[in-house]
Write a protein that holds these residues in place. Structure first.
Motif, PDB file in Angstrom:
ATOM      1  N   LEU A 100       0.827  -1.210   0.000  1.00  0.00           N
ATOM      2  CA  LEU A 100       0.000   0.000   0.000  1.00  0.00           C
ATOM      3  C   LEU A 100       0.858   1.255   0.000  1.00  0.00           C
ATOM      4  O   LEU A 100       0.570   2.227  -0.710  1.00  0.00           O
ATOM      5  CB  LEU A 100      -0.934   0.003   1.209  1.00  0.00           C
ATOM      6  CG  LEU A 100      -2.063  -1.029   1.231  1.00  0.00           C
ATOM      7  CD1 LEU A 100      -2.835  -0.918   2.541  1.00  0.00           C
ATOM      8  CD2 LEU A 100      -2.999  -0.849   0.053  1.00  0.00           C
ATOM      9  N   ASP A 101       1.920   1.256   0.801  1.00  0.00           N
ATOM     10  CA  ASP A 101       2.801   2.427   0.884  1.00  0.00           C
ATOM     11  C   ASP A 101       3.514   2.686  -0.437  1.00  0.00           C
ATOM     12  O   ASP A 101       3.623   3.828  -0.896  1.00  0.00           O
ATOM     13  CB  ASP A 101       3.837   2.236   1.994  1.00  0.00           C
ATOM     14  CG  ASP A 101       3.236   2.315   3.386  1.00  0.00           C
ATOM     15  OD1 ASP A 101       2.086   2.794   3.503  1.00  0.00           O
ATOM     16  OD2 ASP A 101       3.899   1.877   4.349  1.00  0.00           O
ATOM     17  N   GLN A 102       4.031   1.615  -1.043  1.00  0.00           N
ATOM     18  CA  GLN A 102       4.821   1.778  -2.261  1.00  0.00           C
ATOM     19  C   GLN A 102       3.953   2.057  -3.485  1.00  0.00           C
ATOM     20  O   GLN A 102       4.431   2.610  -4.469  1.00  0.00           O
ATOM     21  CB  GLN A 102       5.669   0.518  -2.507  1.00  0.00           C
ATOM     22  CG  GLN A 102       6.693   0.230  -1.416  1.00  0.00           C
ATOM     23  CD  GLN A 102       7.687   1.358  -1.236  1.00  0.00           C
ATOM     24  OE1 GLN A 102       8.066   2.028  -2.194  1.00  0.00           O
ATOM     25  NE2 GLN A 102       8.122   1.584   0.008  1.00  0.00           N
ATOM     26  N   ALA A 103       2.673   1.667  -3.417  1.00  0.00           N
ATOM     27  CA  ALA A 103       1.747   1.926  -4.531  1.00  0.00           C
ATOM     28  C   ALA A 103       0.790   3.048  -4.165  1.00  0.00           C
ATOM     29  O   ALA A 103      -0.336   3.095  -4.661  1.00  0.00           O
ATOM     30  CB  ALA A 103       0.973   0.663  -4.869  1.00  0.00           C
ATOM     31  N   SER A 104       1.209   3.945  -3.288  1.00  0.00           N
ATOM     32  CA  SER A 104       0.334   5.028  -2.817  1.00  0.00           C
ATOM     33  C   SER A 104      -0.159   5.858  -3.997  1.00  0.00           C
ATOM     34  O   SER A 104       0.550   6.108  -4.953  1.00  0.00           O
ATOM     35  CB  SER A 104       1.082   5.920  -1.831  1.00  0.00           C
ATOM     36  OG  SER A 104       2.217   6.488  -2.459  1.00  0.00           O
ATOM     37  N   GLY A 105      -1.419   6.280  -3.897  1.00  0.00           N
ATOM     38  CA  GLY A 105      -2.040   7.032  -4.982  1.00  0.00           C
ATOM     39  C   GLY A 105      -2.960   6.160  -5.804  1.00  0.00           C
ATOM     40  O   GLY A 105      -4.028   6.593  -6.220  1.00  0.00           O
ATOM     41  N   ALA A 106      -2.551   4.909  -6.057  1.00  0.00           N
ATOM     42  CA  ALA A 106      -3.385   3.966  -6.811  1.00  0.00           C
ATOM     43  C   ALA A 106      -3.097   2.554  -6.304  1.00  0.00           C
ATOM     44  O   ALA A 106      -2.540   1.728  -7.024  1.00  0.00           O
ATOM     45  CB  ALA A 106      -3.093   4.082  -8.303  1.00  0.00           C
ATOM     46  N   PRO A 107      -3.469   2.277  -5.048  1.00  0.00           N
ATOM     47  CA  PRO A 107      -3.018   1.027  -4.422  1.00  0.00           C
ATOM     48  C   PRO A 107      -3.969  -0.165  -4.552  1.00  0.00           C
ATOM     49  O   PRO A 107      -3.616  -1.264  -4.155  1.00  0.00           O
ATOM     50  CB  PRO A 107      -2.924   1.429  -2.942  1.00  0.00           C
ATOM     51  CG  PRO A 107      -4.051   2.402  -2.766  1.00  0.00           C
ATOM     52  CD  PRO A 107      -4.171   3.141  -4.081  1.00  0.00           C
ATOM     53  N   THR A 108      -5.179   0.031  -5.100  1.00  0.00           N
ATOM     54  CA  THR A 108      -6.202  -1.011  -5.007  1.00  0.00           C
ATOM     55  C   THR A 108      -5.807  -2.287  -5.730  1.00  0.00           C
ATOM     56  O   THR A 108      -5.893  -3.388  -5.185  1.00  0.00           O
ATOM     57  CB  THR A 108      -7.540  -0.492  -5.570  1.00  0.00           C
ATOM     58  OG1 THR A 108      -7.848   0.757  -4.958  1.00  0.00           O
ATOM     59  CG2 THR A 108      -8.657  -1.477  -5.275  1.00  0.00           C
TER      60      THR A 108
END
Length: 402
Positions: free
Chosen positions: A314-322
Motif C-alpha cells: 500500500l505504501d509503495q503503490a500510494s495514490g493507486a493502491p487497489t
C-alpha cells in the motif's frame, strides 16, 4: 478502531472458513459424489487458482464504482458461490461454486485493506489492516473446526449453507457500517497498472510469495507429518490445526501493532525467525510436545509478516493502491500453491514427510534476502536527497566573495 472494521472482519471470517474447511471435508465430499480423494482435491486447487486470477480481474472490473459498493458485490458473489456448492447435484457444479466463491477472495482483501487503512490515522494503518485479517485468522481457530464438525455430523452441504449465511451477515454489516468513501480523483486503470513499474512493489509481492509460501510448505503436509513422524493419532490433527490458528491470530495482532512503528525491522525478525523455526521443525517433528509448540510458532511468525507486507505494498503503490493490494492477496495464494508443489516434490523424491520443512526454511530465507535488498535500494534512493538537504544550508550560509 471504527466499527466498519468489524464488518470487514466478519466478511474475512466467512472467506477464511470456506477456503480452509474443505480440507477437512474432502472424504465426505468425495464419497457423496463418487470421486477419488485426489479428484476432490481439485476443490482446493480450483479455489487457489480462482483467487490468483480473480484478484486482478474483479479489481479491474470494480475500478468504476465505489469501494463500498464493490465490497458489497464481492460478498454477494461469495454468497452465491457457497450456495451453489451447498446445492450442487454433481461434482462439476460443486467445483464451479468453489471457483465463483474464490473470485471474491483476493479483491475483497485487497480492496478491504485499502478501505481499512483509509478509516484510521496514518500511524494506525497496519493495525487496521490486521484487524480485518483477524477475521481470517480466527476462522482457522473457530470457523474451520466447527465447519468440519458440522459437515461430518450433519452433512457437508449444511456447512456451506452456514458459510453463505456468514456472507449475508458480512454483507449487511458492510452496507450498514462501512462509509461510502469517495474514489480518489483522477485515478484510472492505467494509474493502478503503473504501480507495477515500481520495483519496491514487485519486491514486496515476491517477499509475500516466498515468505508465506514457507509456512504452507510445512502446513500442507502437516497431517501425515504428525501421524507418521510425531506419532499423533489421526483425531489429533484437528486440535494441532487449532494451535496453528491460535499462532496465526497472535502473529497477526503482533504484526499489526509493530508494523506501524518499525515495518522493515519487523520483517527482518519475523522472516529470519521463521526460517530458523522451519528448519528446526525437521527435528522437533519427532517429539509430540516440541512439534505442537513449533506448529504454533510457525503460525505466529508466518502471520506476523502479513500486515507489514500488505502495508508495504500500500505504501509503495500510494495514490493507486487497489489493484496492487489485491494482487498481493493473490501472491499469498500463489505462494501457497508453489510451496505445496515443491513440498510434494521432495516427498515424492523419497526424502520423507519432514523434507518440506527444509523447503519452507529456504523460501523464508529467500524472502529475508529480498527484504534486505528492498531496504538497501530504498536507502540508496533516499540518500542523495538527504545529502543535498544537509549540505544546502551550509552552502547558503557561506559568504560569496567577488
Amino acid at each position: 478502531m471504527p466499527l466498519a472494521l468489524l464488518a470487514l472482519a466478519i466478511g474475512a471470517f466467512g472467506i477464511g472458513t470456506t477456503e480452509f474447511v474443505i480440507m477437512g471435508l474432502l472424504p465426505e465430499v468425495a464419497g457423496d459424489f463418487g470421486v477419488s480423494i485426489p479428484t476432490a482435491g481439485l476443490l482446493v486447487t480450483g479455489y487457489a487458482l480462482g483467487v490468483v486470477l480473480g484478484a486482478p480481474l474483479m479489481t479491474v472490473l470494480g475500478t468504476r464504482i465505489s469501494r463500498k459498493r464493490m465490497l458489497m458485490l464481492l460478498m454477494g458473489l461469495f454468497i452465491a458461490g457457497n450456495l451453489l456448492s451447498a446445492v450442487a447435484p454433481v461434482f462439476g457444479v460443486m467445483l464451479a461454486g468453489r471457483v465463483v466463491a474464490s473470485l471474491a477472495h483476493g479483491a475483497f482483501f485487497g480492496i478491504g485493506s485499502v478501505v481499512a487503512a483509509e478509516l484510521v490515522a496514518p500511524e494506525k494503518k497496519a493495525g487496521a489492516i490486521a484487524m480485518m485479517f483477524t477475521g481470517l485468522t480466527v476462522a482457522n481457530v473457530v470457523g474451520v473446526p466447527l465447519g468440519t464438525l458440522v459437515g461430518q455430523t450433519l452433512g457437508w452441504r449444511i456447512t456451506f449453507a452456514v458459510v453463505a449465511g456468514l456472507g449475508v451477515i458480512g454483507l449487511a454489516g458492510i452496507a450498514k457500517l462501512v462509509p461510502d468513501l469517495p474514489k480518489p480523483e483522477g485515478v484510472r486503470l492505467r494509474h493502478e497498472l503503473a504501480a507495477f513499474r515500481n520495483v519496491q512493489v514487485l519486491l514486496a509481492m515476491a517477499m509475500t510469495i516466498l515468505g508465506f509460501g514457507g509456512v504452507f510448505a510445512a502446513v500442507t503436509y502437516l497431517a501425515p507429518m504428525m501421524t507418521d513422524v510425531a506419532g499423533y493419532a489421526d483425531s489429533s490433527v484437528t486440535w494441532l490445526l487449532v494451535l496453528f490458528g491460535l499462532g496465526m491470530v497472535a502473529g497477526n495482532l503482533i504484526g499489526g501493532k509493530f508494523a506501524d512503528r518499525a515495518l522493515m525491522p519487523l520483517l527482518y525478525i519475523s522472516l529470519s525467525a521463521l526460517a530458523v523455526v522451519l528448519a528446526l521443525f525437521t527435528l522437533t517433528a519427532h517429539n509430540k510436545i516440541a512439534a505442537a509448540v513449533t506448529i504454533a510458532l510457525i503460525g505466529a511468525l508466518g502471520f506476523a509478516t502479513v500486515p507489514p507486507l500488505q502495508k508495504r505494498v500500500l505504501d509503495q503503490a500510494s495514490g493507486a493502491p487497489t489493484l496492487a493490494s489485491a494482487m498481493n492477496i493473490g501472491a499469498f495464494n500463489l505462494g501457497n500453491a508453489l510451496s505445496a508443489w515443491l513440498g510434494g516434490l521432495v516427498i515424492s523424491a523419497g526424502l520423507g514427510y519432514t523434507a518440506p520443512n527444509w523447503v519452507g526454511a529456504a523460501l523464508a530465507a529467500s524472502a529475508l534476502l529480498l527484504a534486505v535488498v528492498s531496504a538497501t535500494l530504498e536507502r540508496r534512493t533516499t540518500a542523495p536527497s538527504r545529502v543535498v538537504a544537509g549540505v544546502a544550508p551550509v552552502e547558503q550560509a557561506t559568504p560569496v566573495h567577488h
